[in-house]
Write an enzyme that holds these catalytic residues in place. Structure first.
Site, PDB file in Angstrom:
ATOM      1  N   GLU A 255       1.824  16.167   2.886  1.00  0.00           N
ATOM      2  CA  GLU A 255       2.650  14.903   3.893  1.00  0.00           C
ATOM      3  C   GLU A 255       4.161  15.311   3.263  1.00  0.00           C
ATOM      4  O   GLU A 255       4.807  13.486   2.772  1.00  0.00           O
ATOM      5  CB  GLU A 255       1.805  13.722   4.209  1.00  0.00           C
ATOM      6  N   TYR A 328      -3.817  19.680   2.881  1.00  0.00           N
ATOM      7  CA  TYR A 328      -3.542  18.148   4.140  1.00  0.00           C
ATOM      8  C   TYR A 328      -4.294  18.152   5.752  1.00  0.00           C
ATOM      9  O   TYR A 328      -3.415  19.504   6.572  1.00  0.00           O
ATOM     10  CB  TYR A 328      -1.675  17.883   4.685  1.00  0.00           C
ATOM     11  N   ASP A 367      -5.862  15.161   0.953  1.00  0.00           N
ATOM     12  CA  ASP A 367      -6.164  14.151   1.995  1.00  0.00           C
ATOM     13  C   ASP A 367      -6.950  14.983   2.963  1.00  0.00           C
ATOM     14  O   ASP A 367      -6.325  15.834   3.595  1.00  0.00           O
ATOM     15  CB  ASP A 367      -4.530  13.852   1.942  1.00  0.00           C
ATOM     16  N   ASN A 369      -8.167  13.439   5.065  1.00  0.00           N
ATOM     17  CA  ASN A 369      -8.464  12.505   5.961  1.00  0.00           C
ATOM     18  C   ASN A 369      -9.883  11.964   6.296  1.00  0.00           C
ATOM     19  O   ASN A 369     -10.227  12.694   7.825  1.00  0.00           O
ATOM     20  CB  ASN A 369      -7.781  13.073   6.927  1.00  0.00           C
ATOM     21  N   ASP A 464       1.191   4.485   1.070  1.00  0.00           N
ATOM     22  CA  ASP A 464       0.019   4.161   0.889  1.00  0.00           C
ATOM     23  C   ASP A 464      -0.763   4.463   1.062  1.00  0.00           C
ATOM     24  O   ASP A 464      -2.124   4.460   0.659  1.00  0.00           O
ATOM     25  CB  ASP A 464       0.308   4.069   2.610  1.00  0.00           C
TER      26      ASP A 464
END
Length: 474
Positions: A255, A328, A367, A369, A464
């Site tokens: 990201e 990602y 990531d 997700n 985050d």
């Protein structure tokens, strides 16, 4: 034309107050707002749209509500009606009526810090007043003192000014971090500073690994993965300092939200590293990058599918005896609007990885997700229909792992709980450790006996997400 005394900030404060009330005290938002406001406002002037959403969808730890006010005639009358209806219809319960737990949450909530306007009782016949000016009381007069020497008074005034300026600088600065001008701060940085403690540079963090593999060997390769949630914002938060302190052999970034042509200079050439970037055609969206001390034999971009590869979601580095895949994975979207895209990705990505694994073992990181099991997030029961924890996404992860791969963290720590890699900026989630484990190191089954450790550096700030590390003897 907006009323001259009306402040956009005031309307936002009202909306955030309603937002917090509804979520805290369990009132059905859609029913409450629709019935209350529509009964007070003429439909020709106002249309209320209520949207219940999960912050960052697959990643948010708590459900929050947003009230979007759309006016057909955005004029003085409609604005006054909105504020009047909001003030008169929605009132916070008195503090003494709250339970101890709710009262404590109310005191600690960031929403309370943002509230400026408070609902008040109104006479229905009374005309609404917008941003009623407050009457300031005059401060008592201070006694006058006569200074005999004007030069001495001038010098004293200058000294006091310097002391005040210095104290403000010291109060607002973080030790070891240069003070930046307020105008240079991004919205993301400001939101982060409200929810999280100061960024950790990593200088006090132990990044070594003394554990040995199942075969009794120490690690000779360290790989770090980190979703930075915006490369440029991450650099401003000294993320690169943390990375250089850890000194991974391979550093995988997700990201980036930055095209290769707009990469900041400090990340273009990092001493001792070769860099590779895969950006989205859409500026400020997705993107991945890899910094590697070891020069790879080959670098591949994407997963051999044009539609997905335009979003810059995958880089593969080929080394002598293994592949490193930095990924990602697409999000299923708010209200699962892009779940079909996500499921299509799962199928294509599984096929792509399998083709590589047939030639050399793979180390997949990034990531993903998805929180695979119930111990991979704080609130599994309330998130079963939300992106990142739907049964379809979890089944997709299970199906992928069953094809000959191992979640390295769960391989070493199958029953460990309260370990997460993502925390929402909302609701002070990171301080409360209300999070999700979305970032993984997934390896070919043939490599699992070579893993020394798989760690989560939750004490490192700058995004985050937090970085994760794989120590392996390969």
């Amino acid at each position: 034309m907006i009323h001259p005394k009306f402040s956009i900030r005031a309307l936002l404060n009202i909306i955030s107050t309603l937002d917090y009330q509804m979520s805290t005290f369990g009132q059905p938002v859609e029913a409450a707002i629709t019935s209350k406001l529509q009964s007070s406002l003429a439909p020709s002037y106002l249309k209320i749209i209520n949207e219940s959403y999960m912050h960052n969808v697959s990643k948010g730890a708590e459900t929050h509500f947003k009230v979007i006010v759309v006016t057909e005639k955005f004029n003085n009358l409609s604005l006054i009606k909105v504020i009047s209806a909001c003030r008169s219809e929605f009132k916070m319960p008195p503090k003494k009526a709250l339970t101890k737990k709710v009262a404590e949450e109310d005191e600690a909530s960031p929403a309370k810090q943002r509230r400026v306007l408070r609902p008040r009782k109104k006479n229905p016949e009374e005309k609404p007043i917008v941003n009623e000016p407050t009457v300031k009381q005059k401060a008592p007069k201070q006694p006058k003192y006569t200074v005999k020497n004007p030069e001495e008074a001038k010098s004293e005034k200058k000294t006091n000014s310097k002391i005040k300026s210095k104290s403000r600088t010291e109060e607002n600065s973080i030790e070891g971090v240069p003070k930046r001008k307020e105008k240079e701060k991004t919205a993301t940085e400001i939101q982060s500073s409200l929810s999280n403690p100061p960024e950790t540079k990593g200088k006090n963090i132990n990044v070594s690994c003394s554990k040995k593999s199942a075969k009794g060997k120490s690690f000779n390769l360290k790989i770090t993965s980190w979703n930075v949630s915006g490369l440029r914002a991450w650099l401003k938060k000294d993320g690169l300092t943390s990375m250089l302190h850890e000194q991974p052999d391979v550093f995988c970034i997700q990201e980036t939200k930055c095209s290769e042509s707009k990469l900041p200079k400090e990340i273009q050439k990092v001493n001792g590293y070769h860099s590779y970037w895969c950006s989205s055609k859409k500026e400020g969206y997705a993107g991945v990058g890899v910094l590697s001390k070891i020069e790879p034999l080959n670098v591949m971009y994407g997963i051999k599918d044009q539609a997905h590869d335009e979003e810059g979601r995958c880089i593969t580095l080929e080394f002598d005896t293994f592949y490193v895949i930095n990924v990602y994975v697409p999000n299923a979207g708010r209200g699962l609007k892009t779940i079909s895209k996500r499921l299509e990705w799962n199928s294509l990505f599984k096929r792509y990885v399998k083709a590589l694994d047939d030639t050399k073992p793979v180390i997949l990181c990034g990531d993903m997700n998805v929180a695979h099991t119930e111990i991979d997030l704080t609130n599994p029961k309330t998130n079963k229909n939300n992106a990142g924890f739907t049964q379809q996404e979890r089944d997709g992860m299970s199906d992928f792992l069953q094809d000959g791969y191992v979640d390295s963290f769960r391989f070493l720590y199958p029953d460990v709980t309260n370990v997460y890699t993502f925390w929402s900026y909302m609701g002070n989630a990171r301080a409360k450790n209300i999070g999700w484990r979305l970032d993984y190191f997934i390896i070919s089954e043939s490599l699992k006996e070579k893993v020394c450790d798989s760690t989560v550096a939750s004490e490192v700030y700058g995004s985050d997400h937090c970085p994760i590390n794989l120590f392996i003897s390969i």
